[in-house]
Design a protein around this motif. Structure first.
Motif, PDB file in Angstrom:
ATOM      1  N   ASN A   4       0.855  -1.183   0.000  1.00 33.23           N
ATOM      2  CA  ASN A   4       0.000   0.000   0.000  1.00 33.23           C
ATOM      3  C   ASN A   4       0.895   1.239   0.000  1.00 33.23           C
ATOM      4  O   ASN A   4       1.457   1.617   1.024  1.00 33.23           O
ATOM      5  CB  ASN A   4      -0.910  -0.015   1.228  1.00 33.23           C
ATOM      6  CG  ASN A   4      -1.803   1.209   1.299  1.00 33.23           C
ATOM      7  OD1 ASN A   4      -1.995   1.905   0.304  1.00 33.23           O
ATOM      8  ND2 ASN A   4      -2.333   1.489   2.474  1.00 33.23           N
ATOM      9  N   GLN A   6       1.299   5.244  -0.551  1.00 31.85           N
ATOM     10  CA  GLN A   6       0.566   6.518  -0.582  1.00 31.85           C
ATOM     11  C   GLN A   6       1.558   7.664  -0.732  1.00 31.85           C
ATOM     12  O   GLN A   6       2.520   7.765   0.032  1.00 31.85           O
ATOM     13  CB  GLN A   6      -0.261   6.686   0.682  1.00 31.85           C
ATOM     14  CG  GLN A   6      -1.354   5.627   0.846  1.00 31.85           C
ATOM     15  CD  GLN A   6      -2.274   5.925   2.008  1.00 31.85           C
ATOM     16  OE1 GLN A   6      -2.698   7.071   2.202  1.00 31.85           O
ATOM     17  NE2 GLN A   6      -2.573   4.905   2.804  1.00 31.85           N
ATOM     18  N   HIS A   8       2.285  11.646  -0.577  1.00 30.84           N
ATOM     19  CA  HIS A   8       1.804  12.871   0.059  1.00 30.84           C
ATOM     20  C   HIS A   8       2.654  14.045  -0.405  1.00 30.84           C
ATOM     21  O   HIS A   8       3.881  13.930  -0.515  1.00 30.84           O
ATOM     22  CB  HIS A   8       1.884  12.760   1.586  1.00 30.84           C
ATOM     23  CG  HIS A   8       1.275  11.521   2.147  1.00 30.84           C
ATOM     24  ND1 HIS A   8      -0.088  11.323   2.196  1.00 30.84           N
ATOM     25  CD2 HIS A   8       1.841  10.401   2.679  1.00 30.84           C
ATOM     26  CE1 HIS A   8      -0.345  10.139   2.742  1.00 30.84           C
ATOM     27  NE2 HIS A   8       0.810   9.571   3.044  1.00 30.84           N
ATOM     28  N   LEU A  12       3.067  14.847   5.863  1.00 30.56           N
ATOM     29  CA  LEU A  12       2.141  13.768   6.190  1.00 30.56           C
ATOM     30  C   LEU A  12       0.788  14.348   6.589  1.00 30.56           C
ATOM     31  O   LEU A  12       0.717  15.472   7.098  1.00 30.56           O
ATOM     32  CB  LEU A  12       2.702  12.933   7.348  1.00 30.56           C
ATOM     33  CG  LEU A  12       3.992  12.154   7.061  1.00 30.56           C
ATOM     34  CD1 LEU A  12       4.568  11.616   8.364  1.00 30.56           C
ATOM     35  CD2 LEU A  12       3.744  11.020   6.069  1.00 30.56           C
ATOM     36  N   LEU A  16      -2.721  11.041  10.512  1.00 26.97           N
ATOM     37  CA  LEU A  16      -2.055   9.765  10.237  1.00 26.97           C
ATOM     38  C   LEU A  16      -1.340   9.251  11.485  1.00 26.97           C
ATOM     39  O   LEU A  16      -0.507   9.929  12.066  1.00 26.97           O
ATOM     40  CB  LEU A  16      -1.051   9.938   9.098  1.00 26.97           C
ATOM     41  CG  LEU A  16      -0.321   8.683   8.626  1.00 26.97           C
ATOM     42  CD1 LEU A  16      -1.305   7.662   8.063  1.00 26.97           C
ATOM     43  CD2 LEU A  16       0.738   9.048   7.588  1.00 26.97           C
ATOM     44  N   LEU A  18       1.172   6.417  12.684  1.00 25.05           N
ATOM     45  CA  LEU A  18       2.129   5.437  12.181  1.00 25.05           C
ATOM     46  C   LEU A  18       2.683   4.523  13.269  1.00 25.05           C
ATOM     47  O   LEU A  18       3.507   3.663  12.988  1.00 25.05           O
ATOM     48  CB  LEU A  18       3.285   6.162  11.490  1.00 25.05           C
ATOM     49  CG  LEU A  18       2.904   6.975  10.236  1.00 25.05           C
ATOM     50  CD1 LEU A  18       4.077   7.829   9.793  1.00 25.05           C
ATOM     51  CD2 LEU A  18       2.446   6.064   9.128  1.00 25.05           C
ATOM     52  N   GLN A  42      10.427   8.482   2.764  1.00 23.53           N
ATOM     53  CA  GLN A  42       9.444   7.409   2.795  1.00 23.53           C
ATOM     54  C   GLN A  42       9.447   6.742   4.168  1.00 23.53           C
ATOM     55  O   GLN A  42      10.495   6.583   4.794  1.00 23.53           O
ATOM     56  CB  GLN A  42       9.672   6.388   1.681  1.00 23.53           C
ATOM     57  CG  GLN A  42      11.066   5.824   1.597  1.00 23.53           C
ATOM     58  CD  GLN A  42      11.929   6.542   0.554  1.00 23.53           C
ATOM     59  OE1 GLN A  42      11.903   7.760   0.433  1.00 23.53           O
ATOM     60  NE2 GLN A  42      12.714   5.780  -0.185  1.00 23.53           N
ATOM     61  N   SER A  44       7.549   3.539   6.639  1.00 22.40           N
ATOM     62  CA  SER A  44       6.715   2.335   6.712  1.00 22.40           C
ATOM     63  C   SER A  44       6.521   1.923   8.163  1.00 22.40           C
ATOM     64  O   SER A  44       7.429   2.056   8.984  1.00 22.40           O
ATOM     65  CB  SER A  44       7.362   1.174   5.940  1.00 22.40           C
ATOM     66  OG  SER A  44       6.585  -0.008   6.067  1.00 22.40           O
ATOM     67  N   THR A  45       5.333   1.420   8.463  1.00 22.07           N
ATOM     68  CA  THR A  45       5.068   0.856   9.793  1.00 22.07           C
ATOM     69  C   THR A  45       5.544  -0.591   9.881  1.00 22.07           C
ATOM     70  O   THR A  45       5.484  -1.196  10.954  1.00 22.07           O
ATOM     71  CB  THR A  45       3.563   0.886  10.101  1.00 22.07           C
ATOM     72  OG1 THR A  45       2.873   0.009   9.199  1.00 22.07           O
ATOM     73  CG2 THR A  45       2.998   2.298   9.973  1.00 22.07           C
ATOM     74  N   ASP A  49       3.283  -1.241   4.018  1.00 21.64           N
ATOM     75  CA  ASP A  49       2.806   0.086   3.639  1.00 21.64           C
ATOM     76  C   ASP A  49       3.988   1.023   3.464  1.00 21.64           C
ATOM     77  O   ASP A  49       5.057   0.807   4.030  1.00 21.64           O
ATOM     78  CB  ASP A  49       1.864   0.645   4.715  1.00 21.64           C
ATOM     79  CG  ASP A  49       2.578   0.882   6.044  1.00 21.64           C
ATOM     80  OD1 ASP A  49       3.536   0.130   6.345  1.00 21.64           O
ATOM     81  OD2 ASP A  49       2.207   1.796   6.792  1.00 21.64           O
ATOM     82  N   HIS A  51       4.442   5.355   3.131  1.00 21.37           N
ATOM     83  CA  HIS A  51       3.965   6.730   2.995  1.00 21.37           C
ATOM     84  C   HIS A  51       5.136   7.560   2.489  1.00 21.37           C
ATOM     85  O   HIS A  51       6.152   7.691   3.176  1.00 21.37           O
ATOM     86  CB  HIS A  51       3.451   7.268   4.328  1.00 21.37           C
ATOM     87  CG  HIS A  51       2.219   6.573   4.804  1.00 21.37           C
ATOM     88  ND1 HIS A  51       0.956   7.002   4.457  1.00 21.37           N
ATOM     89  CD2 HIS A  51       2.053   5.469   5.578  1.00 21.37           C
ATOM     90  CE1 HIS A  51       0.059   6.204   5.011  1.00 21.37           C
ATOM     91  NE2 HIS A  51       0.700   5.264   5.693  1.00 21.37           N
ATOM     92  N   VAL A  53       6.605  11.115   1.225  1.00 18.65           N
ATOM     93  CA  VAL A  53       6.428  12.564   1.249  1.00 18.65           C
ATOM     94  C   VAL A  53       7.313  13.174   0.173  1.00 18.65           C
ATOM     95  O   VAL A  53       8.541  13.014   0.207  1.00 18.65           O
ATOM     96  CB  VAL A  53       6.778  13.160   2.622  1.00 18.65           C
ATOM     97  CG1 VAL A  53       6.629  14.687   2.591  1.00 18.65           C
ATOM     98  CG2 VAL A  53       5.908  12.558   3.713  1.00 18.65           C
TER      99      VAL A  53
END
Length: 203
Positions: A4, A6, A8, A12, A16, A18, A42, A44-45, A49, A51, A53
């Motif tokens: 996944n 995303q 941004h 962020l 959100l 995390l 970037q 990730s959790t 995933d 995220h 930026v």
């Protein structure tokens, strides 16, 4: 594996969450901090995933990201955090606190190898052979799906890799060495930004 991803713009989202242990990586226009701007961060959790930026390089107005980076209660896992932290400090004007680093851990734990690249660690511990084709691509403009996937691959595996490296460090009685190296990392970044590139401990 489905990821996944995303994207941004500049920061962020406000809402959100995390969690307390995140993996982080950055992309730059090169490795010279003052010449080559920070383009992306970037995160990730660790749950497949990413995220990403993408900064407005006219202002780097990213308060939500900065709040996470300097939060002592949120652990950040890097691979070669030295370069990322230097760019973050120079462009986002913040320290990055509570750091782990898979490259430092690998060099201490995997003394059986002289290759400590992320690609090598992913292959050894996750048994996935990722492509590094876009490592030297242009991250300053519009991002292609392949570039986004490359960015995601740089963070989604770091939690699992770090867990495996910690097991080796504990087994080989090198965990305290690792912790002490992490304490010095912020000072190493300060030395880099002050143009002290050489090993200050050498003769």
């Amino acid at each position: 594996m489905s990821i996944n991803i995303q994207l941004h713009k500049n920061d962020l989202p406000d809402d959100l969450n995390l969690g307390n242990i995140i993996a982080i990586d950055g992309e730059f226009m090169g490795l010279n901090v003052r010449r080559d701007p920070l383009c992306l961060i970037q995160i990730s959790t660790g749950n497949s995933d990413a995220h990403i930026v993408q900064f407005d390089r006219e202002n780097y107005n990213s308060p939500n990201l900065i709040k996470i980076l300097n939060n002592e209660k949120i652990t950040k896992i890097f691979h070669y955090g030295r370069a990322d932290m230097a760019h973050i400090k120079y462009y986002l004007k913040t320290d990055t606190n509570n750091i782990l680093d898979t490259k430092i851990a690998s060099k201490l734990a995997r003394s059986y190898s002289d290759n400590h690249s992320l690609k090598t660690l992913i292959k050894e511990f996750i048994n996935i052979d990722i492509s590094k084709q876009f490592q030297s691509s242009d991250f300053g403009g519009e991002l292609s799906p392949s570039q986004l996937k490359y960015c995601a691959n740089d963070v989604i595996y770091l939690h699992r890799i770090h867990d495996q490296l910690i097991k080796i460090l504990i087994r080989e009685n090198r965990i305290e060495l690792y912790k002490n190296c992490l304490k010095f990392l912020k000072t190493r970044v300060e030395l880099d930004l002050a143009f002290f590139k050489d090993d200050i401990w050498s003769h």
